[in-house]
Design a protein around this motif. Structure first.
Motif, PDB file in Angstrom:
ATOM      1  N   LEU A   8      -4.280   4.056  -0.946  1.00 22.17           N
ATOM      2  CA  LEU A   8      -2.990   4.822  -1.068  1.00 22.17           C
ATOM      3  C   LEU A   8      -2.069   4.325  -1.341  1.00 22.17           C
ATOM      4  O   LEU A   8      -0.685   4.468  -2.519  1.00 22.17           O
ATOM      5  N   LEU A   9      -1.593   2.614  -0.498  1.00 22.94           N
ATOM      6  CA  LEU A   9      -0.616   1.759  -0.933  1.00 22.94           C
ATOM      7  C   LEU A   9      -0.791   1.464  -2.371  1.00 22.94           C
ATOM      8  O   LEU A   9       0.525   0.943  -2.860  1.00 22.94           O
ATOM      9  N   SER A  10      -1.728   1.469  -3.188  1.00 25.08           N
ATOM     10  CA  SER A  10      -1.529   0.743  -4.597  1.00 25.08           C
ATOM     11  C   SER A  10      -0.900   1.990  -5.675  1.00 25.08           C
ATOM     12  O   SER A  10      -0.606   1.441  -6.247  1.00 25.08           O
ATOM     13  N   GLU A  17       6.900   1.320   2.159  1.00 20.66           N
ATOM     14  CA  GLU A  17       8.279   0.066   1.511  1.00 20.66           C
ATOM     15  C   GLU A  17       8.448   0.095   3.356  1.00 20.66           C
ATOM     16  O   GLU A  17       9.877  -0.623   3.779  1.00 20.66           O
ATOM     17  N   GLY A  18       8.525   0.780   4.026  1.00 17.18           N
ATOM     18  CA  GLY A  18       9.424   0.735   5.397  1.00 17.18           C
ATOM     19  C   GLY A  18       8.289  -0.516   6.609  1.00 17.18           C
ATOM     20  O   GLY A  18       9.147  -0.622   7.059  1.00 17.18           O
ATOM     21  N   LEU A  19       7.242  -0.484   5.681  1.00 17.77           N
ATOM     22  CA  LEU A  19       6.023  -1.971   6.365  1.00 17.77           C
ATOM     23  C   LEU A  19       6.526  -3.398   6.991  1.00 17.77           C
ATOM     24  O   LEU A  19       6.885  -3.683   5.188  1.00 17.77           O
ATOM     25  N   THR A  20       6.529  -4.159   7.310  1.00 15.75           N
ATOM     26  CA  THR A  20       6.784  -5.436   7.324  1.00 15.75           C
ATOM     27  C   THR A  20       4.804  -6.340   6.676  1.00 15.75           C
ATOM     28  O   THR A  20       4.293  -5.026   6.662  1.00 15.75           O
ATOM     29  N   PRO A  21       5.695  -6.747   5.781  1.00 21.94           N
ATOM     30  CA  PRO A  21       4.683  -7.723   4.619  1.00 21.94           C
ATOM     31  C   PRO A  21       3.314  -7.499   5.518  1.00 21.94           C
ATOM     32  O   PRO A  21       2.346  -7.473   4.530  1.00 21.94           O
ATOM     33  N   GLU A  22       2.982  -7.938   6.840  1.00 20.86           N
ATOM     34  CA  GLU A  22       2.035  -8.277   7.322  1.00 20.86           C
ATOM     35  C   GLU A  22       1.115  -7.117   7.913  1.00 20.86           C
ATOM     36  O   GLU A  22      -0.398  -6.844   7.488  1.00 20.86           O
ATOM     37  N   ASP A  23       1.723  -5.947   7.805  1.00 22.64           N
ATOM     38  CA  ASP A  23       1.551  -4.039   8.173  1.00 22.64           C
ATOM     39  C   ASP A  23       1.333  -3.528   6.847  1.00 22.64           C
ATOM     40  O   ASP A  23       0.146  -3.247   6.949  1.00 22.64           O
ATOM     41  N   GLU A  25      -0.351  -5.405   4.208  1.00 26.04           N
ATOM     42  CA  GLU A  25      -1.760  -5.832   3.934  1.00 26.04           C
ATOM     43  C   GLU A  25      -2.834  -5.027   4.855  1.00 26.04           C
ATOM     44  O   GLU A  25      -3.867  -4.650   4.144  1.00 26.04           O
ATOM     45  N   ARG A  26      -2.403  -4.753   6.204  1.00 31.94           N
ATOM     46  CA  ARG A  26      -3.624  -4.278   6.820  1.00 31.94           C
ATOM     47  C   ARG A  26      -3.805  -2.678   6.369  1.00 31.94           C
ATOM     48  O   ARG A  26      -4.520  -1.746   5.803  1.00 31.94           O
ATOM     49  N   GLN A  30      -6.459  -0.215   4.703  1.00 28.89           N
ATOM     50  CA  GLN A  30      -7.406   0.567   6.069  1.00 28.89           C
ATOM     51  C   GLN A  30      -6.569   2.511   5.193  1.00 28.89           C
ATOM     52  O   GLN A  30      -7.498   3.520   5.860  1.00 28.89           O
ATOM     53  N   LEU A  31      -6.321   2.334   4.451  1.00 32.30           N
ATOM     54  CA  LEU A  31      -5.179   4.394   4.158  1.00 32.30           C
ATOM     55  C   LEU A  31      -5.706   4.228   2.481  1.00 32.30           C
ATOM     56  O   LEU A  31      -5.372   4.010   1.559  1.00 32.30           O
ATOM     57  N   VAL A  32      -7.158   4.904   3.225  1.00 29.53           N
ATOM     58  CA  VAL A  32      -8.189   5.109   1.768  1.00 29.53           C
ATOM     59  C   VAL A  32      -8.249   6.449   1.667  1.00 29.53           C
ATOM     60  O   VAL A  32      -8.641   6.922   3.062  1.00 29.53           O
ATOM     61  N   ALA A  33      -8.227   7.222   0.879  1.00 26.14           N
ATOM     62  CA  ALA A  33      -8.074   8.510   0.760  1.00 26.14           C
ATOM     63  C   ALA A  33      -8.985   9.261  -0.642  1.00 26.14           C
ATOM     64  O   ALA A  33      -9.204   8.402  -1.441  1.00 26.14           O
TER      65      ALA A  33
END
Length: 242
Positions: A8-10, A17-23, A25-26, A30-33
């Motif tokens: 989803l984030l791709s 946009e509100g996530l930290t760089p580390e989050d 990447e994770r 993980q966020l697949v739909a």
């Protein structure tokens, strides 16, 4: 309809946009739909949900969709596109006593992510993503509120212009000739958008084209001028945000 998977984030980077760089990447991993590909034409939106399923919603990744709501011989149209969230299985549920009928028409081939329970169980680990999804729903509600204001204007030409400028805020492209709204909206669709009859809309569009304010091109609808300078002929106040 073909079904596959998307990160989803791709597909929609703004959600992260509100996530930290580390989050980020994770979350990217993980966020697949699941994805639905819907060709242009009439769409039975209820088919997007498997029997017994109740996903969070459908997120438009790409394409353009019209949602018509009919009440007898009267209709209202909503234009939906990338980033909008739908819940077509909730449309005017049976508890409503009004004889409303919803129709969905895909104008441009649609790609829709199905935000199901598996997605939701992963997304709750990333509150900024959930917040962004709620913001998308609020944006759609604000758009409907704008339409309610626009459709109170007396002059049909003003309603058409402001409705098109509202679409241009989301999907418009600046060109040397003006702002292009790349949508193949018919006169009938525009009539439902502004709460008018098609013959009246055709006449009003002719007047706007003559004044070089709005005209149809092979690429969509071309707007000229500045919406902030439009005036409500009833109140003589500028139709600009307060």
């Amino acid at each position: 309809m073909a079904r596959d998977l998307v990160r989803l984030l791709s597909a929609d980077p703004e959600l992260g946009e509100g996530l930290t760089p580390e989050d980020q990447e994770r979350a990217h991993q993980q966020l697949v739909a699941g994805v639905l590909h819907v060709p242009a034409g009439r769409w039975d939106a209820s088919s997007a949900v498997e029997p017994g399923g109740s996903p969070l919603g459908l997120l438009i990744i790409d394409g353009l969709l019209l949602r018509d709501l009919d009440l007898g011989r009267r209709s209202s149209t909503e234009v939906l596109g990338s980033g909008d969230i739908l819940r077509p299985w909730d449309v005017d549920s049976p508890v409503s006593e009004l004889p409303l009928v919803a129709r969905w028409t895909v104008l441009e081939d649609l790609t829709v992510a199905v935000l199901d329970e598996r997605f939701l169980s992963a997304a709750v680990r990333y509150p900024p993503v959930v917040d962004a999804l709620f913001a998308r729903a609020a944006r759609r509600h604000r758009g409907l509120a704008v339409r309610l204001v626009v459709n109170q204007l007396v002059r049909l030409e003003d309603r058409l212009l402001l409705a098109m400028w509202a679409l241009a805020e989301r999907w418009g492209r600046v060109t040397p000739d003006g702002v292009l709204v790349p949508m193949s909206l018919t006169h009938s669709a525009l009539a439902r958008l502004v709460g008018a009859r098609r013959p009246s809309v055709t006449s009003a569009l002719g007047d706007l084209a003559r004044d070089h304010l709005l005209e149809r091109t092979e690429d969509g609808w071309l707007l000229r001028g500045d919406p902030a300078h439009l005036v409500d002929p009833v109140t003589e106040r500028l139709l600009a945000p307060a």
